[in-house]
Design a protein around this motif. Structure first.
Motif, PDB file in Angstrom:
ATOM      1  N   ASN A   1      28.689  25.916  34.768  1.00  5.69           N
ATOM      2  CA  ASN A   1      30.018  26.473  34.521  1.00  5.69           C
ATOM      3  C   ASN A   1      30.917  25.411  33.900  1.00  5.69           C
ATOM      4  O   ASN A   1      31.902  24.965  34.502  1.00  5.69           O
ATOM      5  N   TYR A   2      30.567  25.026  32.683  1.00  8.23           N
ATOM      6  CA  TYR A   2      31.265  23.949  31.973  1.00  8.23           C
ATOM      7  C   TYR A   2      31.369  24.341  30.501  1.00  8.23           C
ATOM      8  O   TYR A   2      30.458  24.967  29.939  1.00  8.23           O
TER       9      TYR A   2
ATOM     10  N   GLN B   1      27.576  23.389  39.249  1.00  6.88           N
ATOM     11  CA  GLN B   1      28.754  22.523  39.292  1.00  6.88           C
ATOM     12  C   GLN B   1      28.468  21.085  38.860  1.00  6.88           C
ATOM     13  O   GLN B   1      29.361  20.233  38.912  1.00  6.88           O
ATOM     14  N   TRP B   2      27.262  20.781  38.409  1.00  7.55           N
ATOM     15  CA  TRP B   2      26.834  19.395  38.155  1.00  7.55           C
ATOM     16  C   TRP B   2      27.791  18.660  37.216  1.00  7.55           C
ATOM     17  O   TRP B   2      28.307  17.582  37.561  1.00  7.55           O
TER      18      TRP B   2
ATOM     19  N   ASN C   1      30.842  19.485  36.291  1.00  7.08           N
ATOM     20  CA  ASN C   1      32.204  19.457  36.828  1.00  7.08           C
ATOM     21  C   ASN C   1      32.389  18.321  37.829  1.00  7.08           C
ATOM     22  O   ASN C   1      33.436  17.653  37.845  1.00  7.08           O
ATOM     23  N   LYS C   2      31.372  18.083  38.665  1.00  6.24           N
ATOM     24  CA  LYS C   2      31.453  16.997  39.641  1.00  6.24           C
ATOM     25  C   LYS C   2      31.489  15.635  38.934  1.00  6.24           C
ATOM     26  O   LYS C   2      32.209  14.730  39.356  1.00  6.24           O
TER      27      LYS C   2
ATOM     28  N   GLU D   1      28.160  14.249  45.010  1.00 10.06           N
ATOM     29  CA  GLU D   1      28.216  15.693  44.775  1.00 10.06           C
ATOM     30  C   GLU D   1      27.486  16.114  43.502  1.00 10.06           C
ATOM     31  O   GLU D   1      27.184  17.292  43.317  1.00 10.06           O
TER      32      GLU D   1
END
Length: 334
Positions: A27-28, A99-100, A102-103, A203
């Motif tokens: 989600n990027y 989420q990789w 984004n973290k 994360e």
């Protein structure tokens, strides 16, 4: 372009397909990253697969080919052909959680890391064997927490299965200089020595499938053990007595075996305490694995994987000492 994700590949088209399916779920913003596959001389038509792949979420995918020279040179080739301000390294047998990126973004904004890395872990869909190998590779009694655990016994060195650097690092210190033996650990050490800020992003984990059979796992671990000797020759502070414990264990058991043959009466003095010590470690591994997975089969497999890791690493250390310390094999071509 902010990120270029560099993935070296050698005859792993099936893994690339799974990696891309997980990347579709990121989600990027698609305008801010690309995925660059560097084909290290594959013979399984990887290029044909990449060129025919149609992304369902408009992933920016590139492909370059090189003659087979190893994963380090493939990563160097990738860095030389990247568009991003940061280079992110992945292994082809990794899967990405949504989420990789984004973290990573959030951690860079907060800490301004020049280089960074995240842990690897298991996915629920992994087989019992892969989960057992994951336990062995990530538990403290297996690796001391060096693969992304906050409680590691030593400084965190990003590994190339989940690692990132700024483009400036590549411009200033160049790429990886070892071909097969500890190339990513040596690269991380050089980054530290150049004064850059390096950090762990807990994360930003990836799901890592690793080896799919116990013999392949043993072969991988043996090479890792050999690489520790290479790293120790290049960076003296990175070879400590604690790293050599598995080699001492093997030598100690061999010594006890010979001593028992020569003096049978000492059997109960040494082998019985050794057996109970071994049993205690196996029970601890079983307990920790069961606590993680709630599965008896995986817990038994975890004991096997842990023993393969310890003895394979020890064997690799001894092999590395013979090859690089005693025979003094040159490191320039490794």
């Amino acid at each position: 372009m902010k990120y270029t994700i560099i993935v070296p590949v050698y005859n792993r088209t099936n893994e690339v397909a799974e990696l891309l399916q997980s990347a579709e779920q990121l989600n990027y913003n698609r305008d801010n990253f690309e995925i660059l596959f560097v084909d290290d001389g594959s013979s399984d038509e990887l290029g044909k697969f990449i060129h025919s792949y149609r992304s369902e979420s408009n992933l920016a995918i590139r492909y370059i080919y090189q003659e087979n020279t190893g994963p380090a040179e493939a990563r160097n080739n990738g860095m030389a052909n990247s568009s991003g301000d940061y280079f992110l390294f992945l292994d082809s047998d990794c899967l990405l959680p949504p989420q990789w990126l984004n973290k990573i973004d959030s951690a860079l904004a907060e800490h301004q890391y020049d280089a960074f890395g995240g842990p690897d872990t298991f996915h629920d869909s992994f087989s019992p064997l892969l989960k057992a190998v994951n336990y062995s590779m990530t538990s403290f009694i297996g690796t001391g927490g060096i693969r992304g655990n906050k409680n590691s016994f030593e400084r965190f060195y990003p590994r190339s299965f989940n690692m990132g650097i700024s483009k400036n690092i590549y411009k200033n210190i160049g790429g990886m200089r070892l071909r097969y033996y500890g190339e990513d650990t040596d690269f991380s050490a050089r980054i530290y020595e150049a004064g850059y800020k390096v950090g762990l992003i807990p994360e930003a984990f990836v799901y890592h499938k690793r080896r799919t059979s116990l013999p392949r796992f043993f072969k991988q671990i043996t090479r890792i053990g050999m690489s520790r000797i290479v790293i120790g020759k290049l960076h003296k502070h990175m070879l400590k007595p604690v790293h050599l414990l598995p080699a001492f264990l093997i030598l100690g058991l061999l010594f006890l075996f010979v001593l028992t043959i020569l003096i049978p009466a000492i059997f109960s003095w040494f082998w019985i305490p050794t057996f109970f010590g071994f049993l205690l470690i196996c029970l601890l591994a079983f307990y920790q694995s069961y606590k993680m997975y709630q599965n008896i089969k995986i817990s038994f497999l975890s004991i096997i994987a842990l023993n393969i890791q310890v003895f394979g690493y020890g064997y690799g250390l001894l092999k590395g000492i013979w090859k690089f310390k005693i025979k003094k094999t040159a490191l320039e071509n490794l």
